[in-house]
Design a protein around this motif. Structure first.
Motif, PDB file in Angstrom:
ATOM      1  N   LEU A 133       1.121  -1.342   0.057  1.00  0.00           N
ATOM      2  CA  LEU A 133       0.095   0.121  -0.003  1.00  0.00           C
ATOM      3  C   LEU A 133       1.260   1.296  -0.007  1.00  0.00           C
ATOM      4  O   LEU A 133       0.700   2.721  -0.908  1.00  0.00           O
ATOM      5  CB  LEU A 133      -0.765   0.285   1.369  1.00  0.00           C
ATOM      6  CG  LEU A 133      -2.079  -1.343   0.961  1.00  0.00           C
ATOM      7  CD1 LEU A 133      -2.296  -1.501   2.539  1.00  0.00           C
ATOM      8  CD2 LEU A 133      -2.903  -0.656   0.503  1.00  0.00           C
ATOM      9  N   ALA A 134       1.513   1.304   0.599  1.00  0.00           N
ATOM     10  CA  ALA A 134       2.523   2.344   0.745  1.00  0.00           C
ATOM     11  C   ALA A 134       3.172   2.848  -0.163  1.00  0.00           C
ATOM     12  O   ALA A 134       3.744   3.633  -0.841  1.00  0.00           O
ATOM     13  CB  ALA A 134       3.766   2.382   2.030  1.00  0.00           C
ATOM     14  N   THR A 135       3.994   1.260  -1.349  1.00  0.00           N
ATOM     15  CA  THR A 135       4.875   1.655  -1.853  1.00  0.00           C
ATOM     16  C   THR A 135       3.706   1.829  -3.780  1.00  0.00           C
ATOM     17  O   THR A 135       3.947   2.941  -4.296  1.00  0.00           O
ATOM     18  CB  THR A 135       4.798   0.525  -3.098  1.00  0.00           C
ATOM     19  OG1 THR A 135       6.239   0.075  -1.357  1.00  0.00           O
ATOM     20  CG2 THR A 135       5.715   0.182  -3.918  1.00  0.00           C
ATOM     21  N   ARG A 136       2.439   1.947  -3.523  1.00  0.00           N
ATOM     22  CA  ARG A 136       1.180   2.205  -4.291  1.00  0.00           C
ATOM     23  C   ARG A 136       1.410   3.459  -3.982  1.00  0.00           C
ATOM     24  O   ARG A 136       0.802   4.679  -5.047  1.00  0.00           O
ATOM     25  CB  ARG A 136       0.235   1.766  -4.453  1.00  0.00           C
ATOM     26  CG  ARG A 136      -0.124   0.103  -5.043  1.00  0.00           C
ATOM     27  CD  ARG A 136      -1.305  -1.038  -4.421  1.00  0.00           C
ATOM     28  NE  ARG A 136      -2.059   0.197  -4.463  1.00  0.00           N
ATOM     29  CZ  ARG A 136      -3.204  -0.581  -3.437  1.00  0.00           C
ATOM     30  NH1 ARG A 136      -3.611  -2.142  -3.369  1.00  0.00           N
ATOM     31  NH2 ARG A 136      -4.846  -0.272  -4.130  1.00  0.00           N
ATOM     32  N   TYR A 137       1.230   4.393  -2.602  1.00  0.00           N
ATOM     33  CA  TYR A 137       1.228   5.356  -2.701  1.00  0.00           C
ATOM     34  C   TYR A 137       1.455   6.730  -2.908  1.00  0.00           C
ATOM     35  O   TYR A 137       1.660   7.318  -3.832  1.00  0.00           O
ATOM     36  CB  TYR A 137       0.753   5.703  -1.297  1.00  0.00           C
ATOM     37  CG  TYR A 137       0.170   6.852  -0.680  1.00  0.00           C
ATOM     38  CD1 TYR A 137      -0.501   7.819  -1.658  1.00  0.00           C
ATOM     39  CD2 TYR A 137       1.348   7.672  -0.149  1.00  0.00           C
ATOM     40  CE1 TYR A 137      -0.700   9.050  -0.923  1.00  0.00           C
ATOM     41  CE2 TYR A 137       1.664   9.357   0.875  1.00  0.00           C
ATOM     42  CZ  TYR A 137      -0.064   9.911   0.017  1.00  0.00           C
ATOM     43  OH  TYR A 137       0.175  11.046   0.291  1.00  0.00           O
ATOM     44  N   HIS A 138       2.663   6.208  -2.856  1.00  0.00           N
ATOM     45  CA  HIS A 138       4.166   6.587  -3.151  1.00  0.00           C
ATOM     46  C   HIS A 138       4.288   7.131  -4.886  1.00  0.00           C
ATOM     47  O   HIS A 138       4.876   7.489  -5.117  1.00  0.00           O
ATOM     48  CB  HIS A 138       5.620   6.639  -2.160  1.00  0.00           C
ATOM     49  CG  HIS A 138       5.094   6.793  -0.721  1.00  0.00           C
ATOM     50  ND1 HIS A 138       5.827   8.608  -0.407  1.00  0.00           N
ATOM     51  CD2 HIS A 138       5.028   6.442   0.220  1.00  0.00           C
ATOM     52  CE1 HIS A 138       5.231   8.368   1.132  1.00  0.00           C
ATOM     53  NE2 HIS A 138       5.589   7.164   1.446  1.00  0.00           N
ATOM     54  N   ARG A 139       5.061   5.523  -4.962  1.00  0.00           N
ATOM     55  CA  ARG A 139       4.577   5.358  -6.864  1.00  0.00           C
ATOM     56  C   ARG A 139       3.579   6.370  -7.892  1.00  0.00           C
ATOM     57  O   ARG A 139       4.090   6.963  -8.412  1.00  0.00           O
ATOM     58  CB  ARG A 139       4.912   4.234  -7.004  1.00  0.00           C
ATOM     59  CG  ARG A 139       5.218   3.845  -8.593  1.00  0.00           C
ATOM     60  CD  ARG A 139       5.548   2.233  -8.715  1.00  0.00           C
ATOM     61  NE  ARG A 139       3.995   1.985  -8.581  1.00  0.00           N
ATOM     62  CZ  ARG A 139       3.721   0.288  -8.334  1.00  0.00           C
ATOM     63  NH1 ARG A 139       4.508  -0.230  -7.653  1.00  0.00           N
ATOM     64  NH2 ARG A 139       2.869  -0.138  -7.947  1.00  0.00           N
ATOM     65  N   ASP A 140       2.465   5.669  -7.389  1.00  0.00           N
ATOM     66  CA  ASP A 140       1.647   6.149  -7.871  1.00  0.00           C
ATOM     67  C   ASP A 140       0.476   6.997  -7.566  1.00  0.00           C
ATOM     68  O   ASP A 140      -0.793   7.509  -7.954  1.00  0.00           O
ATOM     69  CB  ASP A 140       0.540   4.978  -8.351  1.00  0.00           C
ATOM     70  CG  ASP A 140       1.474   3.296  -9.085  1.00  0.00           C
ATOM     71  OD1 ASP A 140       2.815   4.111  -9.587  1.00  0.00           O
ATOM     72  OD2 ASP A 140       1.147   2.209  -8.402  1.00  0.00           O
ATOM     73  N   ASN A 141       0.695   7.788  -6.406  1.00  0.00           N
ATOM     74  CA  ASN A 141      -0.507   8.633  -5.900  1.00  0.00           C
ATOM     75  C   ASN A 141      -1.708   7.731  -5.629  1.00  0.00           C
ATOM     76  O   ASN A 141      -2.550   8.701  -5.692  1.00  0.00           O
ATOM     77  CB  ASN A 141      -0.382   9.926  -6.636  1.00  0.00           C
ATOM     78  CG  ASN A 141      -0.952  10.785  -5.688  1.00  0.00           C
ATOM     79  OD1 ASN A 141      -0.720  11.118  -4.321  1.00  0.00           O
ATOM     80  ND2 ASN A 141      -1.942  11.557  -6.420  1.00  0.00           N
ATOM     81  N   ASP A 142      -1.711   6.716  -4.983  1.00  0.00           N
ATOM     82  CA  ASP A 142      -3.226   5.915  -5.010  1.00  0.00           C
ATOM     83  C   ASP A 142      -3.320   6.629  -3.422  1.00  0.00           C
ATOM     84  O   ASP A 142      -3.232   5.875  -2.762  1.00  0.00           O
ATOM     85  CB  ASP A 142      -2.856   4.458  -5.453  1.00  0.00           C
ATOM     86  CG  ASP A 142      -3.977   3.534  -4.699  1.00  0.00           C
ATOM     87  OD1 ASP A 142      -4.886   3.715  -4.302  1.00  0.00           O
ATOM     88  OD2 ASP A 142      -4.197   2.745  -5.237  1.00  0.00           O
ATOM     89  N   LEU A 143      -4.527   7.668  -4.062  1.00  0.00           N
ATOM     90  CA  LEU A 143      -5.101   7.738  -2.268  1.00  0.00           C
ATOM     91  C   LEU A 143      -5.618   6.592  -1.468  1.00  0.00           C
ATOM     92  O   LEU A 143      -5.826   6.791  -0.780  1.00  0.00           O
ATOM     93  CB  LEU A 143      -6.120   9.116  -2.118  1.00  0.00           C
ATOM     94  CG  LEU A 143      -5.722   9.952  -3.032  1.00  0.00           C
ATOM     95  CD1 LEU A 143      -6.211  11.420  -3.343  1.00  0.00           C
ATOM     96  CD2 LEU A 143      -4.392  11.088  -2.247  1.00  0.00           C
ATOM     97  N   GLU A 144      -6.413   5.719  -2.785  1.00  0.00           N
ATOM     98  CA  GLU A 144      -7.394   4.639  -1.711  1.00  0.00           C
ATOM     99  C   GLU A 144      -6.086   3.878  -0.951  1.00  0.00           C
ATOM    100  O   GLU A 144      -6.650   3.205   0.063  1.00  0.00           O
ATOM    101  CB  GLU A 144      -7.596   3.925  -2.971  1.00  0.00           C
ATOM    102  CG  GLU A 144      -8.298   2.716  -2.201  1.00  0.00           C
ATOM    103  CD  GLU A 144      -9.723   2.572  -1.104  1.00  0.00           C
ATOM    104  OE1 GLU A 144      -9.991   1.776  -0.200  1.00  0.00           O
ATOM    105  OE2 GLU A 144     -10.279   3.882  -0.757  1.00  0.00           O
ATOM    106  N   ALA A 145      -4.885   3.786  -1.144  1.00  0.00           N
ATOM    107  CA  ALA A 145      -4.037   2.762  -0.442  1.00  0.00           C
ATOM    108  C   ALA A 145      -3.514   3.401   1.016  1.00  0.00           C
ATOM    109  O   ALA A 145      -3.306   3.165   1.775  1.00  0.00           O
ATOM    110  CB  ALA A 145      -2.864   2.638  -1.277  1.00  0.00           C
ATOM    111  N   ALA A 146      -3.025   5.104   0.701  1.00  0.00           N
ATOM    112  CA  ALA A 146      -3.082   6.045   1.571  1.00  0.00           C
ATOM    113  C   ALA A 146      -4.272   5.497   2.348  1.00  0.00           C
ATOM    114  O   ALA A 146      -4.242   5.900   3.999  1.00  0.00           O
ATOM    115  CB  ALA A 146      -2.674   7.157   1.531  1.00  0.00           C
TER     116      ALA A 146
END
Length: 285
Positions: free
Chosen positions: A37-50
């Motif tokens: 989830l942290a990788t998805r947020y920082h790499r893709d700006n995935d707000l759902e992951a955050a």
């Protein structure tokens, strides 16, 4: 963090128990899920992951906020401030460092709660000048009994402390929170007062402990906490947090005064605040 992330909001009128039940239903994350989830947020700006990272750690905020219940501030506000710190932690969390988000977030949660407490200390809110602070520290000890001050008593205290009688009466009102008298006037045979409907809980243990903690915090506690510091630490706290408006000093001002780095001043300040916090805790009964 973006406002698009929807989080549980705890207002003063809400039930904390209901909120805690709600956040405890959010499942914990495994290390692998947390990293993903942290990788998805920082790499893709995935707000759902955050959002999922934040939600899974709201129970941590509740646990930490409970440790600051002795400052007379609403628990709901402490939790909300801690949630802000948690969101800041998620924004800065780097999963490849090999540290769990829980360990990383504790610092940010506590920092945000500490800042909130400092902004809302009774001394800062009630006494804004040196004369008012002197009045704040001495008014409780100079009062006799629990009844409101008469104008004659207020004038006597004002003369002793070098302030106006109106300031004494105003400070008494602000410190008491505009309390309503429990007892009816002795001369009012037909009057009613809250005491007529309330059970006598004066000696109930929880109420006694709360009174003791609040009295200590609002009167002699802060003065004793300051006196527990060495001269340099006390000056840093007083000039950083308790100075009159326009007279406070920055970290760099104090660094130049003591010929050390600003970071060193910050460390001394942090250690002093921690020591004061321990000094302000109510003594065991």
């Amino acid at each position: 963090m973006s406002n698009a992330i929807a989080l549980p909001v705890l207002s003063a009128g809400d039930s904390i128990e209901r909120y805690i039940q709600s956040v405890n239903t959010v499942p914990l994350l495994s290390p692998e899920e947390e990293t993903e989830l942290a990788t998805r947020y920082h790499r893709d700006n995935d707000l759902e992951a955050a959002r999922r990272l934040v939600l899974s750690h709201l129970r941590v905020v509740v646990s930490i906020a409970r440790g600051y219940s002795g400052y007379g501030l609403p628990q709901s506000d402490l939790i909300q401030e801690g949630n802000i710190g948690l969101m800041k932690a998620v924004k800065r969390f780097e999963p490849d460092r090999g540290v769990r988000l829980f360990s990383f977030a504790v610092h940010w949660i506590k920092a945000e709660i500490h800042e909130y407490i400092l902004r809302n200390w009774r001394l800062v809110r009630i006494a804004t000048t040196k004369a008012q602070r002197k009045l704040f520290f001495n008014l409780r000890s100079m009062k006799t009994g629990f009844s409101a001050l008469t104008h004659a008593q207020a004038k006597e205290i004002a003369d002793d402390l070098g302030v106006k009688p109106e300031e004494v009466l105003e400070m008494e009102t602000r410190m008491s929170g505009q309390d309503v008298a429990l007892m009816a006037d002795d001369n009012d045979d037909e009057g009613y007062a809250p005491i007529d409907w309330l059970a006598d809980s004066h000696d109930e243990p929880t109420a006694a402990l709360e009174r003791r903690a609040n009295d200590r915090l609002q009167s002699e506690g802060l003065r004793e906490a300051l006196e527990s510091l060495d001269d340099r630490s006390r000056r840093i706290i007083e000039t950083r947090w308790l100075a009159d408006e326009g007279e406070s000093k920055t970290l760099h001002d104090l660094a130049a005064e003591y010929n050390v780095s600003a970071e060193r001043i910050r460390q001394i300040e942090s250690k002093a605040l921690q020591k004061m916090k321990l000094a302000l805790l109510p003594a065991p009964v």
